[in-house]
Motif scaffolding. Structure first.
Motif, PDB file in Angstrom:
ATOM      1  N   GLN A 171       0.823  -1.210   0.000  1.00 16.73           N
ATOM      2  CA  GLN A 171       0.000   0.000   0.000  1.00 16.73           C
ATOM      3  C   GLN A 171       0.856   1.259   0.000  1.00 16.73           C
ATOM      4  OE1 GLN A 171      -2.557  -0.754   3.398  1.00 16.73           O
ATOM      5  NE2 GLN A 171      -4.113  -1.741   2.105  1.00 16.73           N
ATOM      6  N   ARG A 172       2.019   1.183   0.635  1.00 10.11           N
ATOM      7  CA  ARG A 172       2.927   2.328   0.656  1.00 10.11           C
ATOM      8  C   ARG A 172       3.440   2.610  -0.754  1.00 10.11           C
ATOM      9  NH1 ARG A 172       4.739   4.254   5.763  1.00 10.11           N
ATOM     10  NH2 ARG A 172       6.321   5.866   5.451  1.00 10.11           N
ATOM     11  N   ILE A 173       3.795   1.547  -1.483  1.00  9.87           N
ATOM     12  CA  ILE A 173       4.267   1.724  -2.850  1.00  9.87           C
ATOM     13  C   ILE A 173       3.170   2.321  -3.720  1.00  9.87           C
ATOM     14  CG2 ILE A 173       5.029   0.496  -4.924  1.00  9.87           C
ATOM     15  CD1 ILE A 173       6.365  -1.561  -3.043  1.00  9.87           C
ATOM     16  N   ARG A 174       1.967   1.761  -3.604  1.00 10.06           N
ATOM     17  CA  ARG A 174       0.865   2.223  -4.444  1.00 10.06           C
ATOM     18  C   ARG A 174       0.427   3.651  -4.084  1.00 10.06           C
ATOM     19  NH1 ARG A 174      -2.378  -1.208  -7.550  1.00 10.06           N
ATOM     20  NH2 ARG A 174      -0.979  -2.511  -8.781  1.00 10.06           N
ATOM     21  N   ALA A 175       0.639   4.057  -2.848  1.00 13.29           N
ATOM     22  CA  ALA A 175       0.285   5.423  -2.459  1.00 13.29           C
ATOM     23  C   ALA A 175       1.156   6.438  -3.194  1.00 13.29           C
ATOM     24  CB  ALA A 175       0.432   5.598  -0.954  1.00 13.29           C
ATOM     25  N   ILE A 176       2.412   6.065  -3.456  1.00 13.11           N
ATOM     26  CA  ILE A 176       3.335   6.953  -4.167  1.00 13.11           C
ATOM     27  C   ILE A 176       3.199   6.774  -5.677  1.00 13.11           C
ATOM     28  CG2 ILE A 176       5.773   7.545  -4.511  1.00 13.11           C
ATOM     29  CD1 ILE A 176       6.240   6.466  -1.631  1.00 13.11           C
ATOM     30  N   ASP A 177       3.086   5.519  -6.117  1.00 14.20           N
ATOM     31  CA  ASP A 177       3.014   5.194  -7.539  1.00 14.20           C
ATOM     32  C   ASP A 177       1.791   4.307  -7.771  1.00 14.20           C
ATOM     33  OD1 ASP A 177       3.344   4.511 -10.161  1.00 14.20           O
ATOM     34  OD2 ASP A 177       5.338   3.637  -9.943  1.00 14.20           O
ATOM     35  N   PRO A 178       0.634   4.911  -8.046  1.00 13.09           N
ATOM     36  CA  PRO A 178      -0.608   4.124  -8.158  1.00 13.09           C
ATOM     37  C   PRO A 178      -0.573   3.065  -9.257  1.00 13.09           C
ATOM     38  CG  PRO A 178      -1.088   6.465  -7.962  1.00 13.09           C
ATOM     39  CD  PRO A 178       0.386   6.349  -8.178  1.00 13.09           C
ATOM     40  N   ASP A 179       0.286   3.240 -10.250  1.00  6.71           N
ATOM     41  CA  ASP A 179       0.363   2.280 -11.344  1.00  6.71           C
ATOM     42  C   ASP A 179       1.488   1.267 -11.161  1.00  6.71           C
ATOM     43  OD1 ASP A 179      -1.745   3.531 -12.759  1.00  6.71           O
ATOM     44  OD2 ASP A 179      -0.341   5.053 -13.498  1.00  6.71           O
ATOM     45  N   ALA A 180       2.106   1.268  -9.989  1.00  7.39           N
ATOM     46  CA  ALA A 180       3.259   0.400  -9.761  1.00  7.39           C
ATOM     47  C   ALA A 180       2.892  -1.067  -9.934  1.00  7.39           C
ATOM     48  CB  ALA A 180       3.800   0.630  -8.358  1.00  7.39           C
ATOM     49  N   ARG A 181       3.834  -1.801 -10.530  1.00  4.65           N
ATOM     50  CA  ARG A 181       3.719  -3.265 -10.565  1.00  4.65           C
ATOM     51  C   ARG A 181       4.601  -3.824  -9.464  1.00  4.65           C
ATOM     52  NH1 ARG A 181       5.573  -5.308 -15.864  1.00  4.65           N
ATOM     53  NH2 ARG A 181       6.778  -3.382 -15.939  1.00  4.65           N
ATOM     54  N   ILE A 182       4.056  -4.741  -8.692  1.00  2.00           N
ATOM     55  CA  ILE A 182       4.715  -5.266  -7.496  1.00  2.00           C
ATOM     56  C   ILE A 182       4.794  -6.780  -7.623  1.00  2.00           C
ATOM     57  CG2 ILE A 182       4.597  -5.442  -4.973  1.00  2.00           C
ATOM     58  CD1 ILE A 182       2.956  -2.797  -5.075  1.00  2.00           C
ATOM     59  N   ALA A 183       5.943  -7.338  -7.245  1.00  3.24           N
ATOM     60  CA  ALA A 183       6.175  -8.772  -7.400  1.00  3.24           C
ATOM     61  C   ALA A 183       6.476  -9.405  -6.045  1.00  3.24           C
ATOM     62  CB  ALA A 183       7.326  -9.024  -8.365  1.00  3.24           C
ATOM     63  N   GLY A 184       6.093 -10.666  -5.903  1.00  3.74           N
ATOM     64  CA  GLY A 184       6.377 -11.395  -4.676  1.00  3.74           C
ATOM     65  C   GLY A 184       5.676 -12.731  -4.684  1.00  3.74           C
ATOM     66  N   PRO A 185       5.780 -13.496  -3.590  1.00  7.57           N
ATOM     67  CA  PRO A 185       6.512 -13.173  -2.355  1.00  7.57           C
ATOM     68  C   PRO A 185       8.024 -13.359  -2.466  1.00  7.57           C
ATOM     69  CG  PRO A 185       5.508 -15.335  -2.156  1.00  7.57           C
ATOM     70  CD  PRO A 185       5.016 -14.762  -3.462  1.00  7.57           C
ATOM     71  N   ASN A 186       8.494 -14.003  -3.526  1.00  6.18           N
ATOM     72  CA  ASN A 186       9.924 -14.075  -3.822  1.00  6.18           C
ATOM     73  C   ASN A 186      10.677 -14.983  -2.856  1.00  6.18           C
ATOM     74  OD1 ASN A 186      11.485 -12.918  -5.992  1.00  6.18           O
ATOM     75  ND2 ASN A 186      12.814 -12.074  -4.413  1.00  6.18           N
ATOM     76  N   GLU A 187      10.154 -16.185  -2.709  1.00  6.85           N
ATOM     77  CA  GLU A 187      10.793 -17.156  -1.805  1.00  6.85           C
ATOM     78  C   GLU A 187      12.109 -17.664  -2.382  1.00  6.85           C
ATOM     79  OE1 GLU A 187       7.073 -19.953  -1.528  1.00  6.85           O
ATOM     80  OE2 GLU A 187       7.207 -18.517  -3.191  1.00  6.85           O
ATOM     81  N   ALA A 188      12.986 -18.119  -1.494  1.00  9.02           N
ATOM     82  CA  ALA A 188      14.242 -18.738  -1.901  1.00  9.02           C
ATOM     83  C   ALA A 188      14.014 -20.100  -2.530  1.00  9.02           C
ATOM     84  CB  ALA A 188      15.177 -18.876  -0.701  1.00  9.02           C
ATOM     85  N   ALA A 189      12.884 -20.712  -2.198  1.00 11.40           N
ATOM     86  CA  ALA A 189      12.508 -22.005  -2.773  1.00 11.40           C
ATOM     87  C   ALA A 189      10.990 -22.078  -2.807  1.00 11.40           C
ATOM     88  CB  ALA A 189      13.090 -23.161  -1.965  1.00 11.40           C
ATOM     89  N   TYR A 190      10.463 -23.004  -3.579  1.00 11.00           N
ATOM     90  CA  TYR A 190       9.007 -23.099  -3.737  1.00 11.00           C
ATOM     91  C   TYR A 190       8.373 -23.684  -2.482  1.00 11.00           C
ATOM     92  CZ  TYR A 190       4.445 -24.077  -5.703  1.00 11.00           C
ATOM     93  OH  TYR A 190       3.093 -24.113  -5.936  1.00 11.00           O
ATOM     94  N   HIS A 191       7.342 -22.995  -1.955  1.00 12.02           N
ATOM     95  CA  HIS A 191       6.618 -23.452  -0.760  1.00 12.02           C
ATOM     96  C   HIS A 191       5.122 -23.414  -1.047  1.00 12.02           C
ATOM     97  CE1 HIS A 191      10.190 -23.471   1.792  1.00 12.02           C
ATOM     98  NE2 HIS A 191      10.484 -22.269   1.324  1.00 12.02           N
ATOM     99  N   SER A 192       4.534 -24.561  -1.291  1.00 12.61           N
ATOM    100  CA  SER A 192       3.110 -24.630  -1.604  1.00 12.61           C
ATOM    101  C   SER A 192       2.266 -24.100  -0.452  1.00 12.61           C
ATOM    102  CB  SER A 192       2.729 -26.074  -1.926  1.00 12.61           C
ATOM    103  OG  SER A 192       1.387 -26.166  -2.310  1.00 12.61           O
ATOM    104  N   ARG A 193       2.634 -24.453   0.782  1.00 13.84           N
ATOM    105  CA  ARG A 193       1.874 -24.011   1.952  1.00 13.84           C
ATOM    106  C   ARG A 193       1.805 -22.494   2.016  1.00 13.84           C
ATOM    107  NH1 ARG A 193       4.359 -25.152   7.924  1.00 13.84           N
ATOM    108  NH2 ARG A 193       6.078 -24.081   6.872  1.00 13.84           N
ATOM    109  N   LEU A 194       2.934 -21.843   1.844  1.00  9.19           N
ATOM    110  CA  LEU A 194       2.967 -20.389   1.928  1.00  9.19           C
ATOM    111  C   LEU A 194       2.179 -19.760   0.782  1.00  9.19           C
ATOM    112  CD1 LEU A 194       4.008 -17.686   3.048  1.00  9.19           C
ATOM    113  CD2 LEU A 194       6.018 -17.982   1.592  1.00  9.19           C
ATOM    114  N   LEU A 195       2.350 -20.262  -0.428  1.00  3.97           N
ATOM    115  CA  LEU A 195       1.696 -19.640  -1.567  1.00  3.97           C
ATOM    116  C   LEU A 195       0.174 -19.791  -1.493  1.00  3.97           C
ATOM    117  CD1 LEU A 195       4.191 -20.482  -4.426  1.00  3.97           C
ATOM    118  CD2 LEU A 195       3.700 -18.249  -3.426  1.00  3.97           C
TER     119      LEU A 195
END
Length: 822
Positions: A171-195
Motif C-alpha cells: 500500500q505504501r508503494i501504491r500510495a506513491i506510484d498508483p500504477d506500480a507493478r509489485i512482485a512477490g513473495p519471492n521465496e528462496a525455494a518453492y513453498h506450496s503451503r505459503l503460496l
C-alpha cells in the motif's frame, strides 16, 4: 565438434540413439524469450556492452535500488540507460538490497518504510517508470520472517507478521506510484503451503502482486520445476486468482552457468511454461551471470542465448527421452510459418540422438528441407567462443508421414546444438567444413606435483563447471607439470586451446614443451578464481603421429582443466546466414535455391534492415564480403559504406561481438562472410609514454605493460589528464581502442560475490564534448584489456584527452586507432 548429420538416406551411425521428438503441429504459443534474464547481469552503463546485450533481446533483469548498499554497483536506474538502449524489457528492483548486510539486517518495518518511500519516489519519477517492477521482499522464507519452518504454530506466527508487512509495503508503494507493478513473495525455494495462504490473504486484502516470483536454485530444480509450476497454477485456480505473470527471478547453479548444454535444459522448461526467469548472481556483476567475457566477448553460453533470441513464431511441443530429469537431453523448438523456418535447440547429454521432426507442413516447406546443424561448445566462464561452427548442411526429403529425422552423433554433454530447417529448393548447399579436433582431459594426463579436484557435480551444484567434472590444481611446486600424449593425423600448425584458471593475482605463465624441445612461454591472464575457467589459444607445430605436450610451472600458479587440439583450416571464414539475421521492416524470404549457406536468401527492399552479429577474436581489420544479388550498404560503428555483390571490404572490428547492419534498395542476401585474424596493418598506435601528462598523472614502470610503462594516477581531479596527439592520414570515423587495467574492488561481505568495480574516463577528441566511457575491472592491476570507442578524426593532428574530474580513471597502457573502413 563430433556431431554429424549423415547424408540423406544414409543409415544411422550408432545403435539405439536417444530420440527427441519435435511436433511442428502442436503449437505452445508465441515465442516469449522469458528465460534470458539475469540478476545483477549489468553493473554499470556500458558493462556489459550494448553490442552483446542487444542481440539477446533480454526480457527482464533484476538489480538493486539506486544507492543500495548491498553491492557496490548494479543500481537499477544507472544500468537502465544501457539496458533500455539495447532493447531490454523490464527491470525488477530488489528493494531490500538497499541494506548493506547479508542476510539483511532486520531493523523492523518502521526502519524499512522510509527506504521504500525513497526508492519508489526515485523510480516513479523516471521517464521509464512503467518498465520497473518492485520486489519488496527477497527470500522471506529465510530472511526476516523464517517462513520455511516446519512447525505449524511458528510458521503461522511468522506468516501473519509477513502478510501484515506485505500489505503495509504494498500500500505504501501504491500510495506513491498508483500504477506500480509489485512482485512477490519471492521465496528462496518453492513453498506450496505459503503460496496457498499468500494468495488467499492478498486476494482478500486487495494486495495481490502483479507478478508472482520465487527462486529455483536447488540441484533438483530441473526435475522439480514442472511440478512446482503445475501446483502453483492449481493454487491460483483454487483461490480464484486470475493467472499471474511468473518470474523465476533467480535460477541455476554455478555448474550450469556458462555451460550451453546445461542452460538449454533450464531455458526449455521455462519457455515451455511461458514464464520469465533470471539467472542467479553467484559471482561478479556485469557479465550477464557468467556469459560475457570482459565487456564485449561472447562465450559458449552467450551463443546459446543468442540462438534462443533467434527463435521466432510459435514454440512447438518437444518430447525429450527423459522429461523432468536432471542432466538429460532436453530441447525446445519453434516454427515460423511466415519465415518458413523451424528451429530446434537441444543439449545436455553425451552420445547419439535422433531428432525426429513430425508434421512438417508441406505447404510451408515443400517436399525437401535443408537441415543445418551447428554447435555451441563450452568455453568456460571467461573463455571466448567464435561464431558456432556449422557441423552439417544437408538436403533431406520429407518422409511420406510428414517427418524429417536428423541424426546427431557424438554429442557433447556440455554443448548445445541448433538445427534449422528451411525449404530445400533447388541446388545443393555447400558442405560444412569441420576440421579434425581432439580433446584431452588434464586429470587423465600424467601429473607431477599436482592434485585432481572434483568440480560442479549434482551433489556440489554450486561448484564451478569443469570438463568431465574434474580439473588439476595445486600445480604450485617447482616440478609441477602435466604431460599430455596426443596423436594428430597430419603435419601442420594446430590450434591448442587450454582451459585454465588463474587466481595468482596477475598474469601467470607455464612452459610448453613439445616432445622435449625448447620450452615456449604461455601467459595466462587472470581469472576471478582458480575454477572460473578461461581459455588460452596458442599454435603448435606438429607432424603426423604421436607427441607429448608438457605444461610445466612457470611464474605463479595455474589450474588446468582440458586441452583441445584442432587441425589447421587455412583462412578462417565465418558465413553469417542472412535468413537467420535480426530484421526490421518487411523483408521476404526466398528459398528457391539452397546453394551456399543452404538457408536461402533474405530479400531486402527500401525500409528493410538485417543485422548480423559478427565475432572478432581481436581488435583489428577483417575481410567482410556480402553475398548479395545487388549493392548493399553496411553500417558499423557509426560508419556506412556501400558494398558491391561479392566484393570484399576491409573493416575494423573490435574484439568480441560487432553488430553489422545491412540495407538495400533491392537485393537478395545469402550471407555475410567474414575472414581474417585482426590485422593491425594500417592502424595508428601510441604508447602511454607519448602522452602529455598533467595534474598528477604520471608514467609508471611495469613489466606487463606493452612498452614497459603505463599512465597511472590519472583522474580524481579536473587537472589530471593524459593528452595524446594522433596523426590521422584522412578524416573520418575511427575506432579508438584503449588498452587499460585496473582492479578496484569493495568487499561487501558476501562469501559468494566478488564485488569488482568499474572505472570511467572522460574521453575528448578535438573540440568535441568529452564522452564518458566505462572500463570494467580486469581482475588484476597487471592484466590489460581493451575497450573500443568510435571517434571522428580530422585529417592531420588530433588531440585525444583522457581524464576524470571526480574519480580515478583506469591505468592506460596504450591506444590504437583504426579507420572503420580500411
Amino acid at each position: 565438434m563430433a556431431a554429424t548429420l549423415p547424408a540423406a538416406g544414409s543409415a544411422a551411425a550408432a545403435a539405439d540413439p536417444q530420440r527427441l521428438t519435435v511436433d511442428l503441429g502442436a503449437s505452445e504459443g508465441r515465442v516469449m524469450l522469458g528465460a534470458n534474464g539475469s540478476l545483477y547481469g549489468l553493473s554499470d552503463d556500458g558493462v556489459p556492452s550494448d553490442a552483446v546485450m542487444e542481440p539477446l533481446k533480454i526480457t527482464s533483469i533484476s538489480q538493486k535500488p539506486e544507492g543500495g548498499a548491498q553491492h557496490p554497483n548494479g543500481d537499477a536506474l544507472t544500468v537502465s540507460r544501457s539496458f533500455f538502449r539495447a532493447g531490454g524489457g523490464e527491470i525488477n528492483v530488489m528493494m531490500q538490497d538497499i541494506y548493506a548486510k547479508w542476510p539483511y539486517e532486520d531493523l523492523g518495518i518502521e526502519d524499512y518504510l522510509p527506504k521504500v518511500d525513497k526508492i519508489v519516489k526515485e523510480i516513479s519519477a523516471d521517464p521509464n517508470s512503467d518498465r520497473f517492477v518492485y520486489i519488496p521482499f527477497n527470500e522471506p522464507d529465510q530472511i526476516w520472517y523464517k517462513l520455511g519452518v516446519e512447525d505449524q504454530a511458528q510458521y503461522e506466527k511468522s506468516r501473519d507478521r509477513f502478510f501484515q508487512d506485505w500489505k503495509t509495503v504494498y500500500q505504501r508503494i501504491r500510495a506513491i506510484d498508483p500504477d506500480a507493478r509489485i512482485a512477490g513473495p519471492n521465496e528462496a525455494a518453492y513453498h506450496s503451503r505459503l503460496l496457498k495462504d499468500f494468495l488467499a490473504f492478498t486476494k482478500r486484502e486487495n494486495v495481490v502482486p502483479q507478478v508472482m516470483t520465487w527462486h529455483e536454485l536447488g540441484s533438483g530444480s530441473l526435475r522439480d520445476f514442472q511440478a512446482h509450476y503445475d501446483d502453483y497454477r492449481s493454487l491460483e485456480r483454487a483461490a480464484g486468482v486470475a493467472p499471474l505473470k511468473i518470474n523465476i527471478d533467480e535460477y541455476a547453479n554455478r555448474r550450469d552457468l556458462s555451460v550451453p548444454g546445461q542452460l538449454v535444459q533450464w531455458v526449455s522448461m521455462f519457455e515451455r511454461n511461458k514464464v520469465y526467469a533470471n539467472m542467479a548472481y553467484w559471482d561478479a556483476a556485469g557479465n550477464l551471470s557468467g556469459h560475457v567475457v570482459r565487456s564485449n566477448i561472447p562465450n559458449g553460453g552467450w551463443w546459446l542465448f543468442r540462438w534462443y533470441a533467434g527463435l521466432t513464431g510459435n514454440t512447438v511441443k518437444v518430447a525429450p527421452p527423459h522429461p523432468n530429469t536432471v542432466d538429460a537431453l532436453q530441447g525446445l523448438a519453434s516454427l515460423d510459418t511466415s519465415r518458413r523456418q523451424a528451429q530446434v535447440l537441444l543439449g545436455g547429454a553425451d552420445g547419439d540422438s535422433d531428432v525426429v521432426v513430425q508434421r512438417v507442413p508441406r505447404s510451408v516447406f515443400g517436399r525437401t528441407v535443408t537441415a543445418t546443424v551447428a554447435e555451441a561448445a563450452w568455453s568456460g566462464y571467461e573463455g571466448q567462443h567464435a561464431a558456432p561452427r556449422v557441423l552439417a548442411r544437408t538436403k533431406v526429403k520429407v518422409a511420406d508421414d510428414g517427418s524429417v529425422t536428423v541424426p546427431l552423433r557424438g554429442l557433447h554433454r556440455m554443448s548445445a546444438y541448433r538445427i534449422v530447417l528451411t525449404p530445400g529448393g533447388s541446388g545443393t548447399p555447400s558442405a560444412a567444413s569441420v576440421p579434425w579436433s581432439a580433446s584431452y582431459e588434464a586429470e587423465d594426463a600424467a601429473i607431477t606435483d599436482g592434485k585432481v579436484y572434483t568440480q560442479g557435480t549434482v551433489s556440489n551444484a554450486n561448484g564451478y563447471a569443469a570438463s568431465g567434472t574434474k580439473d588439476v590444481g595445486s600445480l604450485n611446486q617447482p616440478g609441477s607439470k602435466i604431460a599430455f600424449t596426443v596423436n594428430v593425423p597430419k603435419d601442420g600448425t594446430y590450434d591448442l586451446a587450454i582451459l585454465y584458471g588463474n587466481q595468482s593475482g596477475g598474469p601467470a605463465t607455464q612452459k610448453l614443451l613439445v616432445d622435449g624441445a625448447d620450452p615456449v612461454t604461455v601467459t595466462y591472464p587472470s581469472t576471478e578464481n582458480w575454477t572460473y575457467r578461461a581459455k588460452k589459444d596458442v599454435g603448435v607445430r606438429l607432424k603426423a603421429g604421436t607427441h607429448q605436450l608438457v605444461l610445466s610451472k612457470g611464474d605463479a600458479e595455474v589450474t588446468l582443466d582440458r586441452i583441445d587440439l584442432t587441425a589447421p583450416t587455412g583462412a578462417a571464414v565465418a558465413s553469417y546466414e542472412a535468413t537467420l539475421a535480426d530484421i526490421s521492416g518487411r523483408p521476404t524470404y526466398d528459398y528457391s535455391s539452397s546453394a551456399g549457406v543452404g538457408t536461402g536468401a533474405l530479400v531486402l527492399r527500401s525500409g528493410d534492415k538485417a543485422v548480423f552479429d559478427v565475432y572478432a577474436p581481436r581488435d583489428g581489420y577483417y575481410t567482410v564480403t556480402p553475398r548479395t544479388s545487388a549493392a548493399v550498404k553496411l553500417a558499423l560503428h557509426g560508419e556506412t559504406v556501400t558494398a558491391a555483390p561479392g566484393r570484399p571490404l576491409r573493416l575494423y572490428l573490435v574484439a568480441g561481438n560487432n553488430r553489422v547492419a545491412m540495407t538495400s534498395g533491392h537485393s537478395a542476401v545469402r550471407s555475410l562472410d567474414v575472414s581474417g585474424d585482426g590485422s593491425a596493418s594500417g592502424t595508428l598506435s601510441y604508447e602511454g609514454a607519448s602522452a602529455t601528462l598533467a595534474g598528477g598523472a604520471k608514467l609508471v614502470d611495469s613489466p606487463h605493460a606493452s612498452a614497459g610503462s603505463y599512465i597511472g594516477w590519472l583522474g580524481n581531479s579536473p587537472s589530471s589528464t593524459a593528452e595524446f596527439t594522433v596523426a590521422a592520414p584522412r578524416s573520418g570515423r575511427y575506432m579508438l581502442v584503449v588498452h587499460y587495467a585496473h582492479n578496484d574492488r569493495r568487499d561487501n561481505g558476501h562469501a559468494y560475490n566478488t564485488d569488482i568495480m568499474s572505472r570511467t574516463a572522460d574521453i575528448g577528441v578535438g573540440g568535441a564534448t568529452p564522452r564518458k566511457v566505462t572500463f570494467k575491472n580486469t581482475w588484476s592491476w597487471d592484466d590489460y584489456w581493451t575497450v573500443g570507442v568510435p571517434v571522428d578524426l580530422a585529417k592531420g593532428a588530433n588531440k585525444v584527452t583522457f581524464g576524470n574530474a571526480t574519480a580515478w580513471a583506469p591505468n592506460i597502457d596504450r591506444i590504437e586507432l583504426g579507420r572503420v573502413v580500411g
